[in-house]
Design an enzyme around this catalytic site. Sequence first.
Site, mmCIF file in Angstrom:
data_model
loop_
_atom_site.group_PDB
_atom_site.id
_atom_site.type_symbol
_atom_site.label_atom_id
_atom_site.label_comp_id
_atom_site.label_asym_id
_atom_site.label_seq_id
_atom_site.Cartn_x
_atom_site.Cartn_y
_atom_site.Cartn_z
ATOM 1 N N MET A 161 7.880 2.525 -6.982
ATOM 2 C CA MET A 161 6.522 2.566 -6.510
ATOM 3 C C MET A 161 6.405 2.403 -5.004
ATOM 4 O O MET A 161 5.420 1.896 -4.526
ATOM 5 C CB MET A 161 5.700 1.509 -7.208
ATOM 6 C CG MET A 161 5.932 0.102 -6.668
ATOM 7 S SD MET A 161 5.070 -1.120 -7.583
ATOM 8 C CE MET A 161 6.489 -1.865 -8.339
ATOM 9 N N PRO A 162 7.385 2.846 -4.232
ATOM 10 C CA PRO A 162 7.212 2.705 -2.784
ATOM 11 C C PRO A 162 5.990 3.461 -2.278
ATOM 12 O O PRO A 162 5.656 4.531 -2.785
ATOM 13 C CB PRO A 162 8.488 3.325 -2.209
ATOM 14 C CG PRO A 162 9.474 3.278 -3.303
ATOM 15 C CD PRO A 162 8.683 3.420 -4.566
ATOM 16 N N PHE A 163 5.331 2.865 -1.306
ATOM 17 C CA PHE A 163 4.276 3.541 -0.569
ATOM 18 C C PHE A 163 4.747 3.623 0.867
ATOM 19 O O PHE A 163 5.085 2.608 1.467
ATOM 20 C CB PHE A 163 2.944 2.797 -0.647
ATOM 21 C CG PHE A 163 1.867 3.491 0.139
ATOM 22 C CD1 PHE A 163 1.213 4.591 -0.407
ATOM 23 C CD2 PHE A 163 1.541 3.080 1.410
ATOM 24 C CE1 PHE A 163 0.237 5.256 0.322
ATOM 25 C CE2 PHE A 163 0.564 3.737 2.147
ATOM 26 C CZ PHE A 163 -0.090 4.826 1.602
#
Length: 130
Positions: free
Chosen positions: A1-3
């Site tokens: 879930m990297p942003f």
Amino acid sequence: MPFTRITLLRGKSPEYLKALSDNFHRALVEAFDTPPTDRFQSIHQLEPHELIFDRTYLSSKPRSDDYVFFDVTIGKPRSTETKKAFYRRVAELLADAPGVRAEDIMITITTATREDWSFADGRAQMIEQV
């Protein structure tokens, strides 16, 4: 879930930005254990007076106006070795396309806890799954 927030000087073509985005995400998938469909990015293009950076700080060569800053917020912590491999892979891929020099790439990684994320609907999906 990297942003990932991608920040650079204004003026690059849509093709350049696509290659930058695509290859950064490819490095996340290949070296950072990120699922291929887990892609969240924003690209910020700034005027020269709005992006201030030291041209030589901890770099083997001076940074150019092609300097790009990647600020990645992650949920799952990664080991030091994984992060180092990721940094190397980003530099390799971005050298290929869109042609960013390694000394023009800066990456920061911040880890957020599961309750720090809401993906939609006013809910904390990451802690509701537990």
